[in-house]
Motif scaffolding. Structure first.
Motif, PDB file in Angstrom:
ATOM      1  N   ARG A 145       5.321 -15.773   1.469  1.00 54.13           N
ATOM      2  CA  ARG A 145       5.542 -14.326   1.440  1.00 54.13           C
ATOM      3  C   ARG A 145       4.353 -13.565   2.012  1.00 54.13           C
ATOM      4  O   ARG A 145       4.525 -12.562   2.708  1.00 54.13           O
ATOM      5  CB  ARG A 145       5.826 -13.875  -0.002  1.00 54.13           C
ATOM      6  N   TRP A 146       3.141 -14.015   1.726  1.00 52.27           N
ATOM      7  CA  TRP A 146       1.961 -13.341   2.266  1.00 52.27           C
ATOM      8  C   TRP A 146       1.885 -13.475   3.780  1.00 52.27           C
ATOM      9  O   TRP A 146       1.478 -12.539   4.489  1.00 52.27           O
ATOM     10  CB  TRP A 146       0.697 -13.898   1.620  1.00 52.27           C
ATOM     11  N   ILE A 147       2.286 -14.620   4.294  1.00 52.44           N
ATOM     12  CA  ILE A 147       2.283 -14.818   5.751  1.00 52.44           C
ATOM     13  C   ILE A 147       3.294 -13.894   6.416  1.00 52.44           C
ATOM     14  O   ILE A 147       3.020 -13.252   7.432  1.00 52.44           O
ATOM     15  CB  ILE A 147       2.574 -16.299   6.088  1.00 52.44           C
ATOM     16  N   VAL A 148       4.487 -13.821   5.823  1.00 53.07           N
ATOM     17  CA  VAL A 148       5.523 -12.929   6.368  1.00 53.07           C
ATOM     18  C   VAL A 148       5.067 -11.478   6.296  1.00 53.07           C
ATOM     19  O   VAL A 148       5.245 -10.698   7.242  1.00 53.07           O
ATOM     20  CB  VAL A 148       6.850 -13.134   5.617  1.00 53.07           C
ATOM     21  N   LEU A 149       4.457 -11.104   5.167  1.00 48.76           N
ATOM     22  CA  LEU A 149       3.966  -9.725   5.011  1.00 48.76           C
ATOM     23  C   LEU A 149       2.889  -9.403   6.034  1.00 48.76           C
ATOM     24  O   LEU A 149       2.867  -8.309   6.616  1.00 48.76           O
ATOM     25  CB  LEU A 149       3.430  -9.530   3.594  1.00 48.76           C
ATOM     26  N   ALA A 150       2.002 -10.353   6.286  1.00 47.81           N
ATOM     27  CA  ALA A 150       0.952 -10.132   7.288  1.00 47.81           C
ATOM     28  C   ALA A 150       1.557  -9.977   8.679  1.00 47.81           C
ATOM     29  O   ALA A 150       1.122  -9.116   9.465  1.00 47.81           O
ATOM     30  CB  ALA A 150      -0.042 -11.288   7.260  1.00 47.81           C
ATOM     31  N   GLY A 151       2.568 -10.808   8.994  1.00 48.72           N
ATOM     32  CA  GLY A 151       3.214 -10.689  10.303  1.00 48.72           C
ATOM     33  C   GLY A 151       3.932  -9.366  10.475  1.00 48.72           C
ATOM     34  O   GLY A 151       3.849  -8.733  11.537  1.00 48.72           O
ATOM     35  N   VAL A 152       4.633  -8.917   9.435  1.00 45.13           N
ATOM     36  CA  VAL A 152       5.341  -7.631   9.503  1.00 45.13           C
ATOM     37  C   VAL A 152       4.343  -6.477   9.636  1.00 45.13           C
ATOM     38  O   VAL A 152       4.560  -5.534  10.402  1.00 45.13           O
ATOM     39  CB  VAL A 152       6.232  -7.455   8.260  1.00 45.13           C
ATOM     40  N   THR A 153       3.250  -6.546   8.896  1.00 45.02           N
ATOM     41  CA  THR A 153       2.225  -5.495   8.982  1.00 45.02           C
ATOM     42  C   THR A 153       1.618  -5.437  10.376  1.00 45.02           C
ATOM     43  O   THR A 153       1.407  -4.350  10.934  1.00 45.02           O
ATOM     44  CB  THR A 153       1.129  -5.753   7.941  1.00 45.02           C
ATOM     45  N   LEU A 154       1.331  -6.609  10.938  1.00 48.55           N
ATOM     46  CA  LEU A 154       0.780  -6.637  12.297  1.00 48.55           C
ATOM     47  C   LEU A 154       1.759  -6.066  13.316  1.00 48.55           C
ATOM     48  O   LEU A 154       1.374  -5.300  14.208  1.00 48.55           O
ATOM     49  CB  LEU A 154       0.416  -8.081  12.665  1.00 48.55           C
ATOM     50  N   GLY A 155       3.035  -6.426  13.185  1.00 51.09           N
ATOM     51  CA  GLY A 155       4.046  -5.873  14.090  1.00 51.09           C
ATOM     52  C   GLY A 155       4.172  -4.364  13.951  1.00 51.09           C
ATOM     53  O   GLY A 155       4.330  -3.649  14.958  1.00 51.09           O
ATOM     54  N   ALA A 156       4.095  -3.855  12.723  1.00 53.94           N
ATOM     55  CA  ALA A 156       4.164  -2.405  12.511  1.00 53.94           C
ATOM     56  C   ALA A 156       2.971  -1.688  13.141  1.00 53.94           C
ATOM     57  O   ALA A 156       3.121  -0.625  13.749  1.00 53.94           O
ATOM     58  CB  ALA A 156       4.245  -2.100  11.019  1.00 53.94           C
ATOM     59  N   LEU A 157       1.798  -2.288  13.021  1.00 55.37           N
ATOM     60  CA  LEU A 157       0.611  -1.677  13.633  1.00 55.37           C
ATOM     61  C   LEU A 157       0.719  -1.645  15.148  1.00 55.37           C
ATOM     62  O   LEU A 157       0.315  -0.667  15.794  1.00 55.37           O
ATOM     63  CB  LEU A 157      -0.644  -2.438  13.198  1.00 55.37           C
ATOM     64  N   VAL A 158       1.244  -2.711  15.726  1.00 60.28           N
ATOM     65  CA  VAL A 158       1.416  -2.746  17.184  1.00 60.28           C
ATOM     66  C   VAL A 158       2.396  -1.661  17.633  1.00 60.28           C
ATOM     67  O   VAL A 158       2.190  -0.992  18.654  1.00 60.28           O
ATOM     68  CB  VAL A 158       1.899  -4.143  17.618  1.00 60.28           C
ATOM     69  N   MET A 159       3.467  -1.455  16.856  1.00 61.23           N
ATOM     70  CA  MET A 159       4.447  -0.426  17.210  1.00 61.23           C
ATOM     71  C   MET A 159       3.880   0.976  17.046  1.00 61.23           C
ATOM     72  O   MET A 159       4.331   1.912  17.716  1.00 61.23           O
ATOM     73  CB  MET A 159       5.697  -0.592  16.344  1.00 61.23           C
ATOM     74  N   LEU A 160       2.892   1.144  16.179  1.00 61.40           N
ATOM     75  CA  LEU A 160       2.313   2.464  15.953  1.00 61.40           C
ATOM     76  C   LEU A 160       1.239   2.829  16.975  1.00 61.40           C
ATOM     77  O   LEU A 160       0.800   3.982  16.998  1.00 61.40           O
ATOM     78  CB  LEU A 160       1.706   2.544  14.548  1.00 61.40           C
ATOM     79  N   VAL A 161       0.822   1.877  17.795  1.00 59.47           N
ATOM     80  CA  VAL A 161      -0.231   2.161  18.779  1.00 59.47           C
ATOM     81  C   VAL A 161       0.164   3.275  19.746  1.00 59.47           C
ATOM     82  O   VAL A 161      -0.624   4.211  19.982  1.00 59.47           O
ATOM     83  CB  VAL A 161      -0.609   0.864  19.532  1.00 59.47           C
ATOM     84  N   PRO A 162       1.376   3.266  20.363  1.00 65.08           N
ATOM     85  CA  PRO A 162       1.719   4.384  21.262  1.00 65.08           C
ATOM     86  C   PRO A 162       1.722   5.734  20.566  1.00 65.08           C
ATOM     87  O   PRO A 162       1.320   6.738  21.156  1.00 65.08           O
ATOM     88  CB  PRO A 162       3.128   4.004  21.752  1.00 65.08           C
ATOM     89  N   PHE A 163       2.175   5.777  19.303  1.00 68.20           N
ATOM     90  CA  PHE A 163       2.168   7.044  18.573  1.00 68.20           C
ATOM     91  C   PHE A 163       0.741   7.509  18.293  1.00 68.20           C
ATOM     92  O   PHE A 163       0.469   8.716  18.276  1.00 68.20           O
ATOM     93  CB  PHE A 163       2.941   6.883  17.271  1.00 68.20           C
ATOM     94  N   ALA A 164      -0.164   6.560  18.068  1.00 67.13           N
ATOM     95  CA  ALA A 164      -1.563   6.941  17.854  1.00 67.13           C
ATOM     96  C   ALA A 164      -2.155   7.545  19.125  1.00 67.13           C
ATOM     97  O   ALA A 164      -2.880   8.555  19.062  1.00 67.13           O
ATOM     98  CB  ALA A 164      -2.359   5.707  17.417  1.00 67.13           C
ATOM     99  N   PHE A 165      -1.863   6.970  20.288  1.00 70.08           N
ATOM    100  CA  PHE A 165      -2.343   7.537  21.551  1.00 70.08           C
ATOM    101  C   PHE A 165      -1.749   8.916  21.788  1.00 70.08           C
ATOM    102  O   PHE A 165      -2.423   9.825  22.279  1.00 70.08           O
ATOM    103  CB  PHE A 165      -2.004   6.611  22.710  1.00 70.08           C
ATOM    104  N   MET A 166      -0.457   9.088  21.458  1.00 73.05           N
ATOM    105  CA  MET A 166       0.185  10.384  21.631  1.00 73.05           C
ATOM    106  C   MET A 166      -0.480  11.437  20.753  1.00 73.05           C
ATOM    107  O   MET A 166      -0.768  12.560  21.196  1.00 73.05           O
ATOM    108  CB  MET A 166       1.671  10.278  21.297  1.00 73.05           C
ATOM    109  N   LEU A 167      -0.758  11.092  19.497  1.00 75.65           N
ATOM    110  CA  LEU A 167      -1.414  12.018  18.582  1.00 75.65           C
ATOM    111  C   LEU A 167      -2.840  12.319  19.037  1.00 75.65           C
ATOM    112  O   LEU A 167      -3.319  13.456  18.915  1.00 75.65           O
ATOM    113  CB  LEU A 167      -1.414  11.430  17.175  1.00 75.65           C
TER     114      LEU A 167
END
Length: 293
Positions: free
Chosen positions: A26-48
């Motif tokens: 579960r911790w491995i899956v949670l880490a992978g999901v968190t990493l994927g979410a951070l990658v998806m938030l990168v364009p929004f961070a640049f926009m902001l």
């Protein structure tokens, strides 16, 4: 008399190891999901980051630099030049109308196919599935020509009708599959009590499908809100355009600077985020109810 004792330490240790193993997974899956979410938030961070940066600072320091001051002129320029309140109303009107009408049409079609058992049901459901696979580029010219002929070109009504049909094709396919497995005992009991087809639809079928219909309503709204190609072709007047079309047209026609474009994208994103935050519990309940069924 000899008493045989059964060792209990081994099963306990095995259960402990299994729990530890599942916990690590579960911790491995949670880490992978968190990493994927951070990658998806990168364009929004640049926009902001670039939405509050002046054009001169953007040109000299680039898009990765931190703004030295809070520059809000880009937000005000975008708000006034595109007449954002009008575009917001157009997008809300089209997306809201399509969401409600698309769910209603999907429910009626699926009720006839899943409960009514019309002849050739599988072929009709397959046709709806095929309609979902058609790219919008192949539909542009027929839709444009038809809207011109009936006098609906450059009106919100044309876009509402088009997307109601497109979204209801997916909704019909999904709900027809669900209603195909609907308990026949409930329908027979309602029929024995004297309920007609409309009464069965609104008193028996609709309450059981309410979570699924809520999920479809949210998806239809968000999908229609983000649509670009068909509104770009069908809505050519400034008073009828939606937010995505206005943002792209402003960038192309008036050659606006990058910070202003980022500011416009930020403003355009806020209503969709607010809508999602308001209905996120409804979406979660609908998905959970569908999983339980």
């Amino acid at each position: 008399m000899a008493v045989t004792t059964v060792p209990t330490g081994a099963p306990a240790r095995r259960v402990a190891r299994d729990r530890h193993h599942r916990g690590a997974s579960r911790w491995i899956v949670l880490a992978g999901v968190t990493l994927g979410a951070l990658v998806m938030l990168v364009p929004f961070a640049f926009m902001l980051l670039n939405a509050f940066k002046s054009p001169g600072e953007y040109s000299s320091n680039g898009p990765l630099s931190w703004p030295s001051e809070l520059y809000t002129q880009g937000l005000r320029t975008y708000w006034t030049q595109v007449d954002f309140p009008v575009k917001l109303w157009n997008s809300a009107l089209i997306a809201g109308s399509v969401a409600v009408l698309g769910v209603a049409v999907s429910l009626l079609n699926a009720y006839a196919l899943g409960i009514g058992r019309v002849r050739g049901r599988l072929w009709i459901v397959g046709l709806f599935l095929l309609a979902n696979m058609l790219p919008q580029e192949s539909l542009i010219y027929p839709l444009y020509y038809m809207a011109k002929q009936v006098g609906l070109y450059n009106t919100q009504l044309s876009v509402i009708i088009i997307f109601t049909v497109i979204q209801s094709a997916f909704g019909t396919y999904l709900l027809a599959s669900v209603l195909g497995t609907f308990p026949r005992s409930l329908l027979e009991a309602a029929a024995l009590d004297g309920a007609g087809k409309w009464t069965i639809l609104w008193r028996v079928v609709f309450p059981n499908l309410r979570p699924s219909l809520a999920v479809l309503l949210i998806f239809f709204f968000i999908w229609t809100w983000n649509e670009f190609l068909i509104p770009l072709v069908m809505l050519i007047d400034n008073r009828t355009q939606t937010i995505p079309v206005a943002l792209a047209s402003l960038q192309g026609d008036r050659l606006m600077d990058a910070p202003t474009t980022n500011a416009g994208a930020l403003i355009s994103l806020v209503p969709a985020i607010v809508f999602f935050l308001i209905f996120q519990r409804t979406l979660a309940r609908g998905i959970t109810a569908g999983a339980e069924k």
